[in-house]
Design a protein around this motif. Structure first.
Motif, PDB file in Angstrom:
ATOM      1  N   ASP A 147     -32.811 -19.493  -7.357  1.00  0.00           N
ATOM      2  CA  ASP A 147     -32.263 -18.714  -8.474  1.00  0.00           C
ATOM      3  C   ASP A 147     -31.122 -17.769  -8.116  1.00  0.00           C
ATOM      4  O   ASP A 147     -30.331 -17.408  -8.983  1.00  0.00           O
ATOM      5  CB  ASP A 147     -33.377 -17.891  -9.134  1.00  0.00           C
ATOM      6  CG  ASP A 147     -34.319 -18.757  -9.942  1.00  0.00           C
ATOM      7  OD1 ASP A 147     -33.911 -19.893 -10.258  1.00  0.00           O
ATOM      8  OD2 ASP A 147     -35.438 -18.312 -10.254  1.00  0.00           O
ATOM      9  N   PHE A 148     -31.030 -17.349  -6.855  1.00  0.00           N
ATOM     10  CA  PHE A 148     -30.067 -16.288  -6.558  1.00  0.00           C
ATOM     11  C   PHE A 148     -29.193 -16.561  -5.332  1.00  0.00           C
ATOM     12  O   PHE A 148     -29.683 -17.093  -4.338  1.00  0.00           O
ATOM     13  CB  PHE A 148     -30.794 -14.956  -6.325  1.00  0.00           C
ATOM     14  CG  PHE A 148     -31.537 -14.469  -7.519  1.00  0.00           C
ATOM     15  CD1 PHE A 148     -30.860 -13.867  -8.582  1.00  0.00           C
ATOM     16  CD2 PHE A 148     -32.907 -14.638  -7.609  1.00  0.00           C
ATOM     17  CE1 PHE A 148     -31.554 -13.434  -9.702  1.00  0.00           C
ATOM     18  CE2 PHE A 148     -33.604 -14.206  -8.724  1.00  0.00           C
ATOM     19  CZ  PHE A 148     -32.932 -13.604  -9.772  1.00  0.00           C
ATOM     20  N   ILE A 213     -32.581 -28.125  -5.568  1.00  0.00           N
ATOM     21  CA  ILE A 213     -32.785 -27.843  -7.003  1.00  0.00           C
ATOM     22  C   ILE A 213     -31.779 -26.786  -7.460  1.00  0.00           C
ATOM     23  O   ILE A 213     -31.582 -25.773  -6.788  1.00  0.00           O
ATOM     24  CB  ILE A 213     -34.218 -27.313  -7.234  1.00  0.00           C
ATOM     25  CG1 ILE A 213     -35.241 -28.404  -6.955  1.00  0.00           C
ATOM     26  CG2 ILE A 213     -34.389 -26.783  -8.652  1.00  0.00           C
ATOM     27  CD1 ILE A 213     -36.669 -27.889  -6.849  1.00  0.00           C
ATOM     28  N   GLN A 214     -31.157 -27.034  -8.585  1.00  0.00           N
ATOM     29  CA  GLN A 214     -30.183 -26.082  -9.115  1.00  0.00           C
ATOM     30  C   GLN A 214     -30.876 -25.075 -10.024  1.00  0.00           C
ATOM     31  O   GLN A 214     -31.949 -25.348 -10.572  1.00  0.00           O
ATOM     32  CB  GLN A 214     -29.104 -26.839  -9.899  1.00  0.00           C
ATOM     33  CG  GLN A 214     -28.359 -27.851  -9.060  1.00  0.00           C
ATOM     34  CD  GLN A 214     -27.537 -27.184  -7.969  1.00  0.00           C
ATOM     35  OE1 GLN A 214     -26.560 -26.513  -8.232  1.00  0.00           O
ATOM     36  NE2 GLN A 214     -27.968 -27.366  -6.718  1.00  0.00           N
ATOM     37  N   ARG A 215     -30.206 -23.956 -10.179  1.00  0.00           N
ATOM     38  CA  ARG A 215     -30.838 -22.863 -10.924  1.00  0.00           C
ATOM     39  C   ARG A 215     -31.281 -23.299 -12.327  1.00  0.00           C
ATOM     40  O   ARG A 215     -32.398 -23.024 -12.754  1.00  0.00           O
ATOM     41  CB  ARG A 215     -29.849 -21.712 -11.028  1.00  0.00           C
ATOM     42  CG  ARG A 215     -30.475 -20.502 -11.647  1.00  0.00           C
ATOM     43  CD  ARG A 215     -29.494 -19.362 -11.724  1.00  0.00           C
ATOM     44  NE  ARG A 215     -30.193 -18.156 -12.092  1.00  0.00           N
ATOM     45  CZ  ARG A 215     -29.698 -16.954 -11.975  1.00  0.00           C
ATOM     46  NH1 ARG A 215     -28.483 -16.788 -11.477  1.00  0.00           N
ATOM     47  NH2 ARG A 215     -30.378 -15.913 -12.342  1.00  0.00           N
ATOM     48  N   ARG A 219     -35.227 -23.648 -14.017  1.00  0.00           N
ATOM     49  CA  ARG A 219     -35.774 -23.060 -15.256  1.00  0.00           C
ATOM     50  C   ARG A 219     -36.691 -24.054 -15.958  1.00  0.00           C
ATOM     51  O   ARG A 219     -37.651 -23.687 -16.625  1.00  0.00           O
ATOM     52  CB  ARG A 219     -34.628 -22.667 -16.196  1.00  0.00           C
ATOM     53  CG  ARG A 219     -34.023 -21.325 -15.829  1.00  0.00           C
ATOM     54  CD  ARG A 219     -32.721 -21.074 -16.551  1.00  0.00           C
ATOM     55  NE  ARG A 219     -32.791 -21.289 -17.977  1.00  0.00           N
ATOM     56  CZ  ARG A 219     -31.830 -21.882 -18.687  1.00  0.00           C
ATOM     57  NH1 ARG A 219     -30.744 -22.325 -18.095  1.00  0.00           N
ATOM     58  NH2 ARG A 219     -31.935 -22.029 -19.990  1.00  0.00           N
ATOM     59  N   ILE A 220     -36.339 -25.325 -15.818  1.00  0.00           N
ATOM     60  CA  ILE A 220     -37.178 -26.363 -16.442  1.00  0.00           C
ATOM     61  C   ILE A 220     -38.466 -26.523 -15.624  1.00  0.00           C
ATOM     62  O   ILE A 220     -39.569 -26.547 -16.162  1.00  0.00           O
ATOM     63  CB  ILE A 220     -36.413 -27.705 -16.482  1.00  0.00           C
ATOM     64  CG1 ILE A 220     -35.160 -27.570 -17.330  1.00  0.00           C
ATOM     65  CG2 ILE A 220     -37.296 -28.833 -16.981  1.00  0.00           C
ATOM     66  CD1 ILE A 220     -34.163 -28.684 -17.140  1.00  0.00           C
ATOM     67  N   ILE A 221     -38.265 -26.614 -14.307  1.00  0.00           N
ATOM     68  CA  ILE A 221     -39.398 -26.886 -13.415  1.00  0.00           C
ATOM     69  C   ILE A 221     -40.479 -25.811 -13.542  1.00  0.00           C
ATOM     70  O   ILE A 221     -41.664 -26.102 -13.610  1.00  0.00           O
ATOM     71  CB  ILE A 221     -38.894 -26.992 -11.956  1.00  0.00           C
ATOM     72  CG1 ILE A 221     -37.956 -28.197 -11.829  1.00  0.00           C
ATOM     73  CG2 ILE A 221     -40.049 -27.076 -10.969  1.00  0.00           C
ATOM     74  CD1 ILE A 221     -37.137 -28.242 -10.563  1.00  0.00           C
ATOM     75  N   ILE A 597     -33.565 -26.367 -23.621  1.00  0.00           N
ATOM     76  CA  ILE A 597     -32.716 -26.044 -22.471  1.00  0.00           C
ATOM     77  C   ILE A 597     -31.653 -27.129 -22.386  1.00  0.00           C
ATOM     78  O   ILE A 597     -31.953 -28.315 -22.560  1.00  0.00           O
ATOM     79  CB  ILE A 597     -33.544 -26.014 -21.152  1.00  0.00           C
ATOM     80  CG1 ILE A 597     -34.559 -24.874 -21.203  1.00  0.00           C
ATOM     81  CG2 ILE A 597     -32.619 -25.868 -19.945  1.00  0.00           C
ATOM     82  CD1 ILE A 597     -35.363 -24.663 -19.927  1.00  0.00           C
ATOM     83  N   GLN A 598     -30.417 -26.711 -22.159  1.00  0.00           N
ATOM     84  CA  GLN A 598     -29.326 -27.700 -22.053  1.00  0.00           C
ATOM     85  C   GLN A 598     -28.872 -27.813 -20.613  1.00  0.00           C
ATOM     86  O   GLN A 598     -28.731 -26.801 -19.915  1.00  0.00           O
ATOM     87  CB  GLN A 598     -28.130 -27.208 -22.855  1.00  0.00           C
ATOM     88  CG  GLN A 598     -28.265 -27.451 -24.327  1.00  0.00           C
ATOM     89  CD  GLN A 598     -26.911 -27.715 -24.953  1.00  0.00           C
ATOM     90  OE1 GLN A 598     -25.999 -28.215 -24.313  1.00  0.00           O
ATOM     91  NE2 GLN A 598     -26.780 -27.362 -26.216  1.00  0.00           N
ATOM     92  N   LEU A 599     -28.623 -29.017 -20.175  1.00  0.00           N
ATOM     93  CA  LEU A 599     -28.034 -29.222 -18.846  1.00  0.00           C
ATOM     94  C   LEU A 599     -26.672 -29.878 -19.052  1.00  0.00           C
ATOM     95  O   LEU A 599     -26.589 -30.952 -19.658  1.00  0.00           O
ATOM     96  CB  LEU A 599     -28.913 -30.135 -17.987  1.00  0.00           C
ATOM     97  CG  LEU A 599     -30.314 -29.644 -17.628  1.00  0.00           C
ATOM     98  CD1 LEU A 599     -31.060 -30.696 -16.818  1.00  0.00           C
ATOM     99  CD2 LEU A 599     -30.258 -28.346 -16.834  1.00  0.00           C
TER     100      LEU A 599
END
Ligand code: ATP
Length: 777
Positions: A147-148, A213-215, A219-221, A597-599
């Motif tokens: 996340d950061f 994994i991207q931020r 959020r989905i995971i 959620i949009q990717l």
């Protein structure tokens, strides 16, 4: 020693030390497991020696029972321990290859020192089982890795948010458990690592993305709050990858409450099932249940109907005979809507007063209860009850009635006939059943005959009772047919249009054929009458390619999994079913109870391919390509088939020389795929033709209709043929987009005659164009 070298030395050493510890633990676990196994074998061998069997007195028998129980408990306890150890061992073996892939140094507010958090696929404690040497990627603290960037950061602990600062973020590259590279990153997840992962050849099974994994994917995971999570993500944005990681995450978070077989994934086709089947085992988790919606429907209705598959329906809507199929297309569209569901519901309401069709109950040709009698009972005696209760009560009424007539049936001639044919086992059973104290011989024979006759009648009635329990006394098909005698009363269409739909729908039903668009409505209707067998065992439903589900189908799924969470993943630009062009597609619908959620970032393909493919769809300029360079896509227009075939061979040769492991020739439909596969087989030894039953694919050359390529990917894709004749309308636009976005590294399109106008809208600087009139020598 310069600081960098020193750090490298330290990291290298640490990984080695952790590696040694893993080896040691593996050895210890293996020994322990072997010991348990030997002990279990011994116990099994000596089981009867170790229990004292004495049944002479009640006390002795009880003692024997206790002794048996104790031995059995001892055994199962050992077996359980063995199972747990095997599970831990497999995790350790995974860590052996790659102990960890990342590290963050986190200084919690109020403290002076940063803690080093090493992150891997599962956690590992030190020798004394005191400190974590590796944190599981799913642990709350690990979330900061995804996340950061370095700087302020926080994570959610059990019941509070922990704030602090990330002072370092590092990624590792390993080979066979040895550190081969590391880099510090100033961004969320270093593009460097992602570049190298994405630049590799396409695998024939999906990989886990745990290290990168991207931020937005995170959020989905890790979403735990929303009952319905809807992910609209562009092609290649990692929806499926995130879904699989999410499963692993949920299994970790809710290990005590939820097992893998309490989750189910609905996927687009069997090939996709095979494609994703390795991700969870790679992460050390069991696979969840997997099915396709067609498989589910077929399981429910296949014994009574020929159920059209979605692919057959699709082939039809893609055929160029639309004019002949106008009504069918209209039906496909209408029967997918909420309006149609409401129409079905209105019809069901009417059935409270009249309209349910019953079947006469016959036994050996004789009427037991006529359909009129059933109807009378249903609509008079039971009229005040809700429909489903009435059906249930009627079922019990019929079963009672069948029980009552048993005695009258006993004296029928056929029973006597069957009595003569009984086998020895039946006769013996009858003897043993008879009261031992029957002294009178004649009496005994009578009783035995009577008993056997009863048995014959009961046995003969059994299939009928079973049918009754399955509500076979309702003629669902005939009742459903009446829906088509009703006016539509819908704003969606004129009554004339509805009449046309009604006419062919009834005809299909009469032929016991369920068109795909009728399958869910029919099943829904049936369940509304006879009851939904709700599945409360399943705690989480994943629906991939959710854009292809009609609102009706989604509502149905929500109904059969009433207590389940749902994750729906899809992309409305890849909607390939005719009904899915509707505005009220699940992917577009804004609902209070759906969290969306949009990717927008696409990872699968090179930047060049994404630049090309995003121009095929409206709003595609919003799609963000991942910055991985490759060659420009190629569009080749040829005059006729012979040149097209020649170019096809040329491209395949080129891709083979470029070392592409998986090459796909993607066609629009099955007919084209058959033709291309036949053609290629005359030159290449092995051509894999993918059909709706394929469960896996290998390296090499594949021929595949676009709709079966959903969700999967290839190193190189050749679209054949991308002409104006094949790709014209919105549906075909989506199909073309789906086909092109399967390519990771190379993409080319061959068009016989004029190039599709959809391609002509694409900026010409995003592809190389050539027009070929004759074959060069
Ligand atoms: N964070 C990531 N790290 C590494 N690879 C990734 C990441 N996200 C996606 N990918 C890769 O991108 C490719 C596309 O991912 P995936 O199939 O999950 O996307 P999708 O959104 O389901 O695609 P589509 O809708 O086009 O079928 C895969 O090769 C996947 O491994």
């Amino acid at each position: 020693m310069p600081k960098q070298n020193q750090e490298w030395e330290e990291e290298y050493k640490r990984m080695q030390q952790v590696g040694h510890l893993i080896d040691k633990k593996i050895k210890r676990f293996s020994q322990y497991m072997r010991a348990i196994k030997d002990r279990v074998i011994d116990i099994k061998k000596d089981f009867w020696d170790d229990v004292t069997v004495n049944l002479t007195e009640l006390d002795d028998a009880l003692e024997t029972q206790a002794s048996l129980k104790q031995q059995a408990e001892f055994l199962s306890e050992r077996e359980r321990t063995h199972g747990q150890l095997a599970w831990q061992l497999s995790k350790l073996q995974k860590l052996q290859h790659k102990p960890y892939f990342g590290r963050i140094d986190f200084r919690e507010d109020g403290t002076n020192e940063a803690e080093k958090i090493y992150i891997g696929t599962s956690s590992l404690m030190d020798e004394n089982e005191e400190d974590f040497l590796i944190y599981d990627w799913r642990a709350p603290i690990s979330s900061m890795y995804y996340d950061f960037p370095p700087g302020d950061a926080h994570y959610e602990a059990v019941d509070e948010t922990i704030h602090g600062e990330l002072t370092l973020k590092r990624q590792y590259v390993t080979k066979q458990g040895e550190l081969t590279g590391m880099f510090d990153t100033g961004i969320t997840i270093g593009d460097g690592l992602l570049q190298s992962v994405l630049g590799q050849s396409a695998d024939t099974t999906m990989k886990s993305i745990v290290a990168t994994i991207q931020r937005e994917q995170n959020r989905i995971i890790r979403n735990e709050t929303h009952r319905y999570l809807v992910v609209q993500g562009v092609a290649g944005s990692g929806k499926t990858s995130a879904a699989m990681q999410r499963v692993a995450y949920l299994l970790y978070r809710y290990r005590q409450q939820m097992k893998a077989d309490q989750m189910i994934l609905f996927s687009p086709n069997p090939l996709f099932n095979g494609y994703v089947s390795r991700v969870l085992p790679e992460l050390g988790e069991d696979n969840i249940k997997q099915t396709t919606f067609y498989e589910y429907i077929e399981g429910q209705l296949g014994d009574r109907f020929v159920v059209e598959s979605p692919f057959e329906q699709l082939e039809l809507s893609l055929s160029r005979n639309h004019e002949d199929q106008t009504e069918r297309m209209l039906g496909m569209r209408h029967k997918a809507t909420k309006a149609f569901q409401e129409q079905v519901d209105r019809f069901i309401d009417q059935l409270h007063y009249s309209g349910v069709e019953f079947r006469t109950i016959r036994f050996r040709g004789d009427v037991i209860l006529s359909k009129n009698q059933l109807s009378q009972y249903f609509y008079k005696q039971l009229r005040d009850l809700p429909l489903q209760q009435r059906v249930e009560k009627l079922m019990r009424y019929i079963l009672r009635h069948l029980k009552e007539i048993e005695t009258t049936l006993i004296d029928q001639d056929w029973v006597e006939d069957e009595l003569q044919l009984l086998d020895k086992a039946d006769l013996q059973e009858a003897f043993s059943h008879l009261d031992q104290e029957t002294i009178d011989h004649h009496h005994e024979i009578d009783a035995e005959t009577q008993y056997l006759k009863q048995k014959i009648v009961k046995r003969a009635l059994l299939p009928l009772q079973e049918k009754v329990k399955r509500f076979n006394f309702i003629n669902v098909k005939k009742t459903y047919e009446k829906l088509y005698d009703q006016p539509a009363n819908s704003d969606e269409m004129t009554e004339e249009e509805w009449q046309k739909i009604a006419k062919f729908s009834k005809q299909y039903l009469n032929e016991n054929f369920l068109a795909w668009e009728d399958a869910t409505p029919f099943l829904y209707f049936e369940k509304m009458l006879t009851g939904f067998n709700e599945n409360r065992e399943i705690k989480h439903v994943f629906i991939d390619e959710a854009q292809d589900y009609s609102p009706f189908q989604i509502r149905y799924l929500k109904r059969i999994y009433p207590s389940s969470y749902m994750t729906l993943l899809g992309d409305y630009n890849q909607s390939i079913y005719y009904h899915a062009l509707l505005e009220d597609s699940i992917m577009k619908e804004e609902r209070d109870d759906h969290h969306r959620i949009q990717l927008m970032r696409s990872y699968r393909s090179t930047k060049e391919i994404v630049d090309f493919t995003r121009s095929l769809i409206p709003g595609g300029d919003q799609i963000e390509p991942f910055n991985r360079a490759g060659e420009l896509p190629e569009v080749i227009e040829v005059d006729h088939d012979t040149i097209a075939e020649y170019k096809l061979y040329q491209l395949i040769d080129r891709y083979e020389k470029a070392n592409h492991q998986t090459i796909a020739v993607v066609t629009k439909n099955r007919k084209q795929a058959d033709r291309v596969a036949r053609l290629l087989r005359s030159t290449y030894e092995t051509i894999h033709q993918i059909d709706p039953t394929s469960h896996s694919y290998e390296e090499g050359i594949h021929v595949i209709p676009a709709y079966l390529a959903k969700g999967i990917e290839f190193d190189a894709v050749i679209v054949y043929d991308a002409s104006a004749h094949e790709y014209l309308n919105d549906l075909e636009r989506h199909l073309l987009y789906t086909a092109c976005t399967r390519a990771m590294h190379s993409l080319s399109l061959i068009a016989v005659g004029g190039v599709s106008p959809i391609i002509k809208e694409v900026p010409t600087n995003t592809y190389r164009f050539s027009k070929i009139h004759h074959v060069e020598n």
